[in-house]
Write a protein that holds these residues in place. Structure first.
Motif, PDB file in Angstrom:
ATOM      1  N   ASP A   1      23.957 -85.965  36.614  1.00 30.36           N
ATOM      2  CA  ASP A   1      23.957 -87.480  37.357  1.00 30.36           C
ATOM      3  C   ASP A   1      22.650 -88.136  37.044  1.00 30.36           C
TER       4      ASP A   1
ATOM      5  N   CYS B   1      21.132 -92.125  37.564  1.00 30.74           N
ATOM      6  CA  CYS B   1      21.203 -93.250  38.431  1.00 30.74           C
ATOM      7  C   CYS B   1      20.293 -94.220  37.879  1.00 30.74           C
TER       8      CYS B   1
ATOM      9  N   ILE C   1      30.774 -96.803  37.390  1.00 32.34           N
ATOM     10  CA  ILE C   1      30.440 -95.295  37.172  1.00 32.34           C
ATOM     11  C   ILE C   1      30.978 -94.595  35.926  1.00 32.34           C
TER      12      ILE C   1
ATOM     13  N   SER D   1      31.970 -91.680  33.886  1.00 32.54           N
ATOM     14  CA  SER D   1      32.323 -90.211  34.030  1.00 32.54           C
ATOM     15  C   SER D   1      32.456 -89.478  32.623  1.00 32.54           C
TER      16      SER D   1
ATOM     17  N   THR E   1      27.832 -87.950  34.948  1.00 29.08           N
ATOM     18  CA  THR E   1      28.174 -89.291  35.858  1.00 29.08           C
ATOM     19  C   THR E   1      26.811 -90.042  35.336  1.00 29.08           C
TER      20      THR E   1
ATOM     21  N   ARG F   1      25.371 -93.976  36.605  1.00 31.28           N
ATOM     22  CA  ARG F   1      25.652 -95.152  37.372  1.00 31.28           C
ATOM     23  C   ARG F   1      24.613 -96.285  37.169  1.00 31.28           C
TER      24      ARG F   1
ATOM     25  N   MET G   1      26.396 -90.637  46.330  1.00 30.87           N
ATOM     26  CA  MET G   1      26.920 -89.477  45.581  1.00 30.87           C
ATOM     27  C   MET G   1      26.759 -88.332  46.432  1.00 30.87           C
TER      28      MET G   1
ATOM     29  N   VAL H   1      30.156 -87.205  47.475  1.00 36.64           N
ATOM     30  CA  VAL H   1      30.906 -86.308  46.448  1.00 36.64           C
ATOM     31  C   VAL H   1      30.613 -85.029  46.523  1.00 36.64           C
TER      32      VAL H   1
ATOM     33  N   LEU I   1      35.056 -86.941  42.406  1.00 31.80           N
ATOM     34  CA  LEU I   1      34.342 -88.271  42.362  1.00 31.80           C
ATOM     35  C   LEU I   1      35.588 -89.353  42.426  1.00 31.80           C
TER      36      LEU I   1
END
Length: 329
Positions: A32, A34, A103, A105, A114, A116, A123, A126, A148
């Motif tokens: 992930d 961000c 987002i 994916s 992912t 963002r 998250m 999730v 998600l």
């Protein structure tokens, strides 16, 4: 995060080790990012052999929700939504309170990525959903994608519910004579803007989830258990879409009702002004008659003054009672 056989093993996995774990048979990796920098995106793209520019363009250009299939990966773009509870102060009262967070994916053979643009989407919910359904993780990245999408659709429902509550408040204020008409019109217009923005990200979700389901139907190693969860998710997406459309109709009805009520109130005001104008015309006519520069019975006498006063009083009283009985004043 790294799972083996559906169990969480490592958190905070170094980027340089991701490609090695992706080659393991029983591994499942989630990455992930961000608000990543160009350097971070380039590093991850090089590790996973991805196109960094396509990810950057998707985040920057705010593309519509969609699912794209490639030979070795699947790219799904969705938008999480939330409605600010505080009134906007930067651009004035007409600024939309709706916030959307893209987002991106990327579904790989044994990995899930992912990306963002901001941290407005939680998250942690999730991850909590994945941990509550660890038995689904054995089905691979498609299970992570489901978690998600499920959280994103739940966020859509929260936003729709907040807008629905706002519409109910507007409906309560429609027939309140003490309500500020300008404020009601401003809130209605802002709500229409928010619903238009919400529809742009909610309605395409039907196509996104439907495409994922069709792709799974064409896949030979599909899981019937995961299909049940995706079917339920598609049900939720349809409900969100229908609810959004119904809210749009409700806002249009509120707007039209408000305009009709404003016209009705204006007619009442004009009716009352006309009634009072008719009453005021009586003493004007009588005093004008008795103020003529010609002789008439009772000129320059007390009886003439009393007669004109009585005539004015009686006619005004008759007109007032007549208009009051007909609810004109």
């Amino acid at each position: 995060m790294l799972w083996r056989r559906g169990k969480e093993v490592v958190e905070g996995l170094p980027v340089d080790e991701i490609s090695g774990h992706l080659r393991e048979k029983d591994s499942l990796v989630w990455v992930d990012l961000c608000a990543p920098s160009r350097r971070a995106l380039a590093r991850l793209a090089a590790e996973l052999s991805l196109d960094r520019r396509s990810i950057e363009d998707s985040l920057a250009n705010a593309e519509r929700p969609k699912a794209t299939w490639h030979t070795s990966r699947t790219v799904v773009t969705v938008y999480a939504t939330r409605l600010r509870t505080t009134e906007p102060t930067v651009r004035g009262p007409m600024e939309s309170r709706l916030e959307t967070s893209p987002i991106i994916s990327i579904v790989l053979a044994r990995g899930f990525v992912t990306v963002r643009r901001d941290n407005h989407f939680d998250m942690e919910k999730v991850v909590q959903g994945w941990q509550d359904r660890t038995h689904l993780l054995e089905h691979g990245p498609k299970a992570l994608l489901h978690g998600l999408l499920d959280a994103v659709v739940d966020a859509h429902f929260d936003t729709i519910q907040a807008l629905d509550d706002t519409i109910e408040e507007l409906e309560d204020g429609l027939f309140d004579d003490m309500a500020d008409a300008h404020e009601l019109q401003r809130r209605t217009y802002r709500l229409r803007k928010e619903l238009v923005g919400l529809r742009r990200v909610v309605l395409p979700m039907r196509e996104v989830v439907g495409t994922v389901m069709r792709h799974r139907a064409d896949n030979t190693d599909r899981s019937s258990e995961l299909d049940v969860w995706y079917t339920e998710l598609y049900d939720h997406v349809l409900r969100a879409s229908e609810w959004t459309d119904s809210l749009r109709d409700m806002v249009a009805s509120v707007f039209e009702t408000n305009v009709a009520l404003q016209d009705a109130r204006l007619n009442v005001i004009m009716k009352k002004l006309t009634g009072w104008a008719g009453i005021i015309a009586v003493p004007t006519a009588v005093t004008g008659w008795f103020g003529m520069n010609v002789t008439y019975p009772g000129i320059n006498t007390v009886s003439g003054f009393l007669t004109s006063t009585v005539v004015i009083g009686l006619l005004v009283l008759v007109l007032y009672l007549l208009f009051k009985r007909r609810n004109w004043i």
